[in-house]
Each structure stands twice: as C-alpha cells, then as structure tokens.
Design a protein around this motif. Structure first.
Motif, PDB file in Angstrom:
ATOM      1  N   ALA A   1      70.731  80.164  80.582  1.00 35.65           N
ATOM      2  CA  ALA A   1      71.789  80.011  81.521  1.00 35.65           C
ATOM      3  C   ALA A   1      73.447  79.914  80.940  1.00 35.65           C
ATOM      4  N   LEU A   2      73.521  79.411  79.842  1.00 39.97           N
ATOM      5  CA  LEU A   2      74.946  79.770  79.161  1.00 39.97           C
ATOM      6  C   LEU A   2      75.299  81.067  79.480  1.00 39.97           C
TER       7      LEU A   2
ATOM      8  N   HIS B   1      84.382  66.858  83.107  1.00 43.28           N
ATOM      9  CA  HIS B   1      84.858  66.029  83.981  1.00 43.28           C
ATOM     10  C   HIS B   1      83.937  64.892  83.829  1.00 43.28           C
ATOM     11  N   GLY B   2      84.300  63.633  84.460  1.00 47.04           N
ATOM     12  CA  GLY B   2      83.569  62.693  84.444  1.00 47.04           C
ATOM     13  C   GLY B   2      82.415  62.746  85.688  1.00 47.04           C
ATOM     14  N   TRP B   3      81.676  61.728  85.994  1.00 48.01           N
ATOM     15  CA  TRP B   3      80.554  61.683  87.024  1.00 48.01           C
ATOM     16  C   TRP B   3      81.300  60.886  88.312  1.00 48.01           C
ATOM     17  N   LEU B   4      80.893  61.528  89.371  1.00 45.97           N
ATOM     18  CA  LEU B   4      80.869  60.590  90.593  1.00 45.97           C
ATOM     19  C   LEU B   4      79.830  59.442  90.486  1.00 45.97           C
TER      20      LEU B   4
ATOM     21  N   HIS C   1      77.923  73.299  75.925  1.00 45.16           N
ATOM     22  CA  HIS C   1      78.987  74.247  76.078  1.00 45.16           C
ATOM     23  C   HIS C   1      79.941  74.155  75.072  1.00 45.16           C
TER      24      HIS C   1
ATOM     25  N   ASP D   1      77.994  65.374  81.293  1.00 47.14           N
ATOM     26  CA  ASP D   1      76.662  65.326  80.553  1.00 47.14           C
ATOM     27  C   ASP D   1      76.079  66.876  79.861  1.00 47.14           C
TER      28      ASP D   1
ATOM     29  N   PRO E   1      79.512  74.873  86.442  1.00 47.68           N
ATOM     30  CA  PRO E   1      78.189  75.049  85.755  1.00 47.68           C
ATOM     31  C   PRO E   1      77.443  75.760  86.810  1.00 47.68           C
TER      32      PRO E   1
ATOM     33  N   GLY F   1      80.209  68.952  83.624  1.00 47.84           N
ATOM     34  CA  GLY F   1      80.268  67.631  83.605  1.00 47.84           C
ATOM     35  C   GLY F   1      80.087  67.229  82.235  1.00 47.84           C
TER      36      GLY F   1
ATOM     37  N   HIS G   1      74.632  68.082  96.277  1.00 44.30           N
ATOM     38  CA  HIS G   1      74.936  66.767  96.555  1.00 44.30           C
ATOM     39  C   HIS G   1      76.426  66.453  96.475  1.00 44.30           C
TER      40      HIS G   1
ATOM     41  N   TYR H   1      81.607  67.954  93.525  1.00 43.93           N
ATOM     42  CA  TYR H   1      82.690  67.581  92.932  1.00 43.93           C
ATOM     43  C   TYR H   1      83.289  68.585  92.026  1.00 43.93           C
ATOM     44  N   SER H   2      82.250  69.162  91.138  1.00 39.33           N
ATOM     45  CA  SER H   2      82.511  70.167  90.003  1.00 39.33           C
ATOM     46  C   SER H   2      83.119  71.342  90.759  1.00 39.33           C
TER      47      SER H   2
ATOM     48  N   TYR I   1      71.059  73.669  89.128  1.00 35.95           N
ATOM     49  CA  TYR I   1      69.725  73.833  88.884  1.00 35.95           C
ATOM     50  C   TYR I   1      69.207  73.834  90.301  1.00 35.95           C
TER      51      TYR I   1
ATOM     52  N   GLY J   1      77.893  64.811  93.907  1.00 32.58           N
ATOM     53  CA  GLY J   1      78.410  65.177  92.572  1.00 32.58           C
ATOM     54  C   GLY J   1      78.334  66.361  92.200  1.00 32.58           C
ATOM     55  N   THR J   2      77.496  67.345  92.891  1.00 35.63           N
ATOM     56  CA  THR J   2      77.763  68.749  92.388  1.00 35.63           C
ATOM     57  C   THR J   2      78.851  69.323  93.333  1.00 35.63           C
TER      58      THR J   2
HETATM   59  N1  MSP Z   1      71.894  73.689  85.111  1.00 38.55           N
HETATM   60  C1  MSP Z   1      72.671  72.990  84.029  1.00 38.55           C
HETATM   61  C2  MSP Z   1      73.903  73.598  83.980  1.00 38.55           C
HETATM   62  C3  MSP Z   1      73.924  74.811  83.170  1.00 38.55           C
HETATM   63  S1  MSP Z   1      75.441  75.652  82.871  1.00 38.55           S
HETATM   64  C4  MSP Z   1      75.535  76.723  82.131  1.00 38.55           C
HETATM   65  C5  MSP Z   1      72.901  71.800  84.901  1.00 38.55           C
HETATM   66  N2  MSP Z   1      72.729  71.622  86.187  1.00 38.55           N
HETATM   67  S2  MSP Z   1      72.775  70.453  87.165  1.00 38.55           S
HETATM   68  O1  MSP Z   1      72.584  70.870  88.709  1.00 38.55           O
HETATM   69  O2  MSP Z   1      71.947  69.506  86.673  1.00 38.55           O
HETATM   70  O3  MSP Z   1      74.305  69.822  87.054  1.00 38.55           O
HETATM   71  C6  MSP Z   1      75.373  70.540  86.765  1.00 38.55           C
HETATM   72  C7  MSP Z   1      76.412  69.814  87.055  1.00 38.55           C
HETATM   73  O4  MSP Z   1      76.720  69.357  88.237  1.00 38.55           O
HETATM   74  C8  MSP Z   1      76.839  68.816  86.083  1.00 38.55           C
HETATM   75  O5  MSP Z   1      77.230  69.073  84.746  1.00 38.55           O
HETATM   76  C9  MSP Z   1      78.083  68.299  86.636  1.00 38.55           C
HETATM   77  O6  MSP Z   1      79.394  69.183  86.618  1.00 38.55           O
HETATM   78  C10 MSP Z   1      77.420  68.273  88.116  1.00 38.55           C
HETATM   79  N3  MSP Z   1      77.374  66.992  88.490  1.00 38.55           N
HETATM   80  C11 MSP Z   1      75.966  66.857  88.792  1.00 38.55           C
HETATM   81  N4  MSP Z   1      76.091  65.506  89.198  1.00 38.55           N
HETATM   82  C12 MSP Z   1      77.483  64.850  89.305  1.00 38.55           C
HETATM   83  C13 MSP Z   1      77.830  63.761  89.584  1.00 38.55           C
HETATM   84  N5  MSP Z   1      77.293  62.704  90.196  1.00 38.55           N
HETATM   85  N6  MSP Z   1      79.247  63.772  89.228  1.00 38.55           N
HETATM   86  C14 MSP Z   1      79.894  64.697  89.009  1.00 38.55           C
HETATM   87  N7  MSP Z   1      79.482  65.777  88.667  1.00 38.55           N
HETATM   88  C15 MSP Z   1      78.182  65.970  88.640  1.00 38.55           C
HETATM   89  O7  MSP Z   1      73.019  70.584  84.277  1.00 38.55           O
END
Ligand code: MSP
Length: 666
Positions: free
Chosen positions: A228-229, A293-296, A271, A266, A9, A264, A18, A23-24, A12, A20-21
C-alpha cells in the motif's frame, strides 16, 4: 516554487466511505486547491488499498472473488469524492498492473540492498489494522486497541525487512528534517518509538493469496502495508527496470518537489517509520512531510465502520450541499486534533457563521443596497477620498489574507477559516457603522458608492479565500458580484493581495440568499431526514408515568445540561512553552501553549497573583480550545486556561500522567 504533491491514505475497500474517511480526503483537497490557487504545479493523489486478508475475507462473506468484490467497491469512493468536489489528479488502485510492477520493483531494490531475509514469525495479528501486535500492546482479553476486537495468533514463514538496521538512520533523518512529521507532539511520539529500538518487520504472508506475489517466491504475497505505501510512488510512475523516463516521478517526488502525505494519526507509524526506511533502503528520497490529523469522533470514540458509529456523507450533502459539509469539517475540528461530530454545532455554524455572517454581508450590500440604489452596478470610487474607516477594513483584509495564507501553508485549515471569518465579521461591523441604508435615504451618493465598493471588494477577496473550502459557494458569490468563477492557472497567483480589482460598471446579480437561514422547524425536518430525530408522535395527554423525554426535559430544567451540551466544550491538554507578565497588570499572564497544533496558542490567563511565569513553563494544563479569540489589554487570547480556587488560593488544572500534548478531555 517547487511542485507540490499531496496524497490521502488509500482507503480499504471493505466498506463504503464514511464521514471519517471523508475528512481526510476533504482536507487534502482543500490544501491542493489552495496550492493551485497560488499558481503552484500541484498533484493530488488518492486511491484504494485493495489487497490483504481483510479484503479477502470480506469478499468471501459476499460470495465473490476478491477482484470482483474490489471492482464493485471502488466506484462508491470515486462517486463520494466527486460528490464532495474533491478534485484529485489521479486515483490509484493497488490491484492495477501499473502498481503491481512498481511494488515488485521496489521489493527487488530493497532485496538487492541486502535488507530482506527469510525466517519464521509468530505474534498477534489484527486483521482490521492489518498489523501485528505484541502482547503488551493489546487491551485486556487480547483485544486490538483500535478495533476493540480479538486478535489472532499467527505463526508462519515470512520474509523480513531489516528495520532494526534503520533505527539510527531514521533518528539521523528526523534530526536533519525537523518538520518531517506534524504536529510536533506526534513527531515526538514517533521519535520515542524509534529510540526504543526497532524490530525487523515481517513483510510477507503465506496463509492467504490476496496480495502481490513476492518476486522469485510466489508462495508468499507481500505484506499489505509494503504494497500500500508504495502507491505514492507507483502512481507517479516511479522508474522500474528497463524504463528510463519517469517524468511525473522526477517532477513530484523529492528532492525536486514538496511532497506531503496527509494521514490519520492511527497510521502515522507506517508512514513515518516504515515508509522512509523502505525508501532509504531502495536508495530513494523519503517524502517531505507526513501530516497526521486527528479523528472525527462520535461521543469521543473514533468514527468507524467497525465500531458501527459512522455517519455517511451522502445524506449530509443532500441536506446542506457539499460546501457546507466541507466547511463544517474544516472549521469544527482543529487540524491535528480529534473533534466530535455534532449536528447542533453544524446548525449553529451554518446559521451563525455562514448565513448570518457571510450570507448576510452579501445580501445586505449586493442583494439590497446595490440592487435598489445603484442600478445593480459596481460603483466608481476615487481612492483618494476614502475615509479612515474604509482604510481600516482594507488593512484588515490585507492582514487576514496574509494570515489565512500562512495557516493554509502550515496546513491549518481551521485556523485559516478563523482568520477568514475575522474579515467577514469586520466587514459586517463596517456595514453596521457606515449604515449605507441611511446614506441611500439622505442621498449621499458618493459616500454610498464608497461604502458599497469597499464592502464588495472585501466580498471579492472573500470569494477567493473561501474557494479552497467552498468552491461552489465561491462561484455563487462571484456570480452575484458579476465575476467569473475562479479558474486556477499554473504560475499565476490568484490569492488576494491587490485592492481595487472590482471594475466599476460591472453588472451585479444580487438577490438569492447564499446560505438560506434554517429555522427550528426546518432543522427538525433535516434531522429527521438524517435519521437523527425520530418522527415525533403527536402530543399525548399526560399520563401517570412520564416518558423518557419528559424526564430528560425535567432534568434539564433542574440545573442539568445534556451530554451534547457538555461535548460542545472542547477541552485539551496543552503544554506551556512560554510565559510572561503583561505590563501594567498584576493579574494577567501571557502564555504560549502548545495544544498539538501547527504553532502554540497565545492564551491570556488571570492567574498572575498565584503563579510566577517561570513556574508554569513545561506544565501541562487543561485548556478550553473552542472559544472565539478575544482581546484583553490589546492582546488576543485564543482560549482559556482552567483553574480551580478556594479560600487558600488557586490552582491550574493539570493531569497526573504525562499525556500527549493536544489530548482531548472528555
Ligand atoms: N489502507 C490503510 C491506509 C494505507 S495508506 C498507504 C487504511 N485505510 S482505512 O480506510 O482504514 O483508513 C484510512 C484513513 O481514513 C485513516 O488513516 C484516516 O486518515 C481516515 N479515517 C478513518 N476514520 C477516520 C475518522 N473517524 N476520522 C478521521 N479520519 C479517519 O488505514
């Protein structure tokens, strides 16, 4: 082999990345590296989502113009991904001109197809999610279900996308593409949502300015998700008016490629529903697959900046190096499921699997025996004199290599690591059983050479198989074997499948521990550096009122466990897909249970005296999902079914609502 295009993804930029991000991005990098290793033309895209109300407000808080704000926020992402050895091929920012012109081109194509109209809109908006919610989707007190923060009432003129007209088209598309969304359980959720009928989607805003202007009406900016997409195709240079050549797009976008969006859970709906509908409207192909995928999590809650429970990758990398963090993230969390971050588990895996497992294997053979008894050289062996035990290890290596590849093809890095570590364990057992130190003492040079060569060749295979996850450790391991680092080359498949490529006479360079063991004192120091343990006060003489820690310690010794201990057990809801008796056992049933992974798990359960197999099919049960696989009656069991019993009989533990497969029990 079709070219392979994989994306994260776009994040933002309201805050720094962090764990979580991370992880992706790490997961996407692992899969991209694996495909490159197989010689496949591969492209890995990541980037930043820089428009929208959330960013506009955040910039204002910092007293900056939005463009200045996003320019400041972008480098930490690139630095984080570099620090984590994530080798993307392109990094897109939605404020770039190349993106803007292609989003406008997509809008025009959708408009030309008659799918956009102007109207008024009113609903609840979560700025954190950048999406509208209906009243019934909100938590009590009108809180966003994801951010747990109040939503805002928004009423304004808006352009709409005729999503309602895509309900049947999407359902037909899903039917024709049964692997479009993974895991399967999430695909079922998407289908149910679409089957309820889709509402038209508001795709522009007038009450703020920080977005891409709508062509022909610059009073509106585009809805941030439409913008964004589109990054996935704008980064490939999707064709716009007046441009005839779009070589990257032609190569890496379907139908000529396999294209996978890693997201993620969420953001799956954006998508798997909106994005293919926009593309269909524009006459373009949808991606091949969306993998959610799931969340951390931290104590079961999504790790996020807005909930304030996030961990940063930098101190972890400083403490362990990027490979260990990558390994932990890919190993500890079943891809597709949520997984709780735990320092205890990180240390346990480091010492148990990395240091005692792989590190020790290398150290014992290359650092020890080969250096001391074989002049630090790969010995020569005659394959015709190998013994059965050697051949068994070779067979295990072949099986593990094939299975790990299947898991990586299916985007299940955790399962690939399970399999790779089966080979680590088998090789360590092989060393225990063949006892090369005794052979060195007794002077049996030929057998010593055979045992060392066989183990070193297994280590060479491992150095390749771990490369997608731990590229630096792979290079270090290979350097000790006297080998150059892995350099993937298009059209050359480097995944191990031929035994015996290690050349006799190669100079080895053993000695340095690949993963130095971390003892309890070092563990405490690291935890302190990570800010997890407070600096301990010197021991005080006991006082009348016992401290919190004393009370906690006392509780532990009185038959309690800590909440951290409890969270080490990964409990999941799984659905029984197949069930059968095991011949010659009246007790054991062989179950295939779907827990939201790429394929069902085989679990053997001792409940055959209480249940007929057919009674269990379709039942949702509670599963312990993080036990190591074990063999019973020659069959592997990959988990445990929970059941309770009393004098009258036994009952499996289920759920009293129809929860999603793979749901976490906590
Ligand atoms: N900007 C949108 C995505 C647009 S894609 C065309 C967005 N951004 S985000 O920064 O809020 O989150 C992006 C992604 O970060 C989540 O969908 C996920 O893949 C990943 N994660 C954010 N927190 C996460 C966790 N705690 N655990 C795993 N992945 C997490 O949504």
């Amino acid at each position: 082999m079709k070219p392979f295009y994989i994306t994260t993804p776009i994040y933002y930029v309201n805050d720094k990345p962090h764990l979580g991000t991370t992880y992706s991005t790490v997961a996407t990098d692992v899969i991209a590296r694996y495909q490159r290793l197989r010689g496949r033309p591969t492209r890995f895209l990541t980037g930043l989502d820089e428009h929208g109300l959330k960013i506009e407000r955040r910039a204002k808080e910092d007293g900056l113009e939005p463009q200045e704000f996003v320019n400041r926020m972008a480098p930490p992402f690139q630095e984080a991904w570099d620090m984590l050895d994530c080798h993307y091929d392109d990094f897109i920012r939605t404020t770039e001109a190349r993106h803007r012109k292609r989003v406008q081109a997509l809008w025009k194509r959708v408009d030309a197809n008659g799918d956009i109209y102007l109207d008024n809109y009113e609903d609840w908006y979560c700025v954190g999610c950048e999406r509208f919610y209906t009243e019934k989707e909100l938590l009590p007190d009108r809180l966003c279900p994801d951010h747990k923060k109040p939503v805002e009432r928004i009423k304004e003129e808006s352009y709409f996308f005729k999503l309602s007209e895509y309900t049947q088209k999407l359902l037909d598309f899903y039917e024709a593409h049964p692997n479009f969304v993974k895991p399967e359980g999430r695909f079922n959720e998407v289908k149910s949502f679409v089957k309820e009928g889709l509402r038209d989607l508001s795709i522009s805003r007038t009450s703020f300015r920080w977005g891409i202007p709508v062509p022909a009406n610059s009073a509106h900016v585009m809805y941030v998700w439409f913008d964004a997409l589109t990054n996935y195709i704008s980064a490939l240079g999707a064709p716009t008016e007046g441009e005839e050549q779009a070589p990257l797009f032609d190569k890496f976008w379907p139908p000529k490629s396999e294209t996978i969006h890693i997201v993620g859970k969420d953001i799956l709906r954006f998508h798997a529903v909106f994005w293919p509908a926009f593309l269909m409207s524009a006459g373009l192909e949808p991606p091949t697959q969306v993998w959610a995928h799931g969340w951390l999590t931290v104590n079961g809650e999504k790790m996020s900046k807005s909930l304030g429970n996030f961990l940063s990758p930098e101190p972890m990398v400083a403490a362990f190096g990027s490979d260990v963090l990558r390994y932990y993230l890919m190993r500890d969390v079943g891809f597709g499921q949520d997984g709780d971050f735990s320092h205890a588990s990180l240390f346990a895996r480091y010492n148990g699997e990395l240091s005692n497992g792989l590190g020790n294997l290398l150290q014992r053979i290359v650092g020890g025996i080969v250096t001391n008894h074989l002049n630090a050289k790969v010995p020569h062996v005659d394959p015709s004199t190998l013994q059965d035990i050697d051949k068994e290890l070779i067979q295990t290596a072949h099986r593990c290599s094939e299975q790990a590849a299947c898991h990586l093809d299916a985007i299940a890095p955790n399962r690939a690591l399970d399999t790779i570590w089966e080979l680590v364990a088998s090789a360590n057992r092989y060393v225990d059983q063949t006892a090369p130190w005794t052979l060195a003492k007794t002077g049996d040079k030929q057998r010593l050479a055979e045992v060392c060569y066989t183990t070193m060749e297994a280590l060479r295979w491992l150095s390749v198989m771990i490369w997608p996850i731990m590229p630096n450790k792979s290079s270090e391991l290979r350097a000790q074997l006297g080998l150059a680092p892995i350099m993937p080359t298009e059209d050359v498949d480097l995944w191990p499948n031929a035994w015996g490529a290690l050349l006799a006479g190669t100079q080895t360079k053993g000695g340095t521990a690949l993963f130095a063991r971390i003892d309890k004192d070092q563990e405490k120091q690291i935890l302190r550096r990570l800010g997890v343990l407070d600096v301990e006060a010197p021991a005080k003489p006991s006082t009348k009122t016992s401290s919190k820690k004393d009370k906690k310690d006392k509780a532990m010794t009185e038959g309690h466990i800590s909440i951290d201990d409890f969270f080490k057990v990964e409990l999941r809801i799984g659905e029984v897909k197949e069930a059968e008796r095991i011949p010659k056992s009246d007790k054991l049933l062989k179950l295939q249970i779907d827990i939201g992974e790429s394929k069902p798990r085989q679990i053997l359960a001792g409940i055959g005296k209480h249940y007929e197999p057919e009674q269990l099919i379709g039942k949702k049960l509670t599963i312990v999902a993080n036990l190591p696989p074990r063999k019973m009656m020659g069959l592997e069991s990959q988990g445990m079914v929970l059941a309770a019993s009393d004098a009258e009989g036994l009952s499996v533990l289920g759920v009293d609502k129809d929860l999603v497969i793979g749901s976490k029990v906590s």
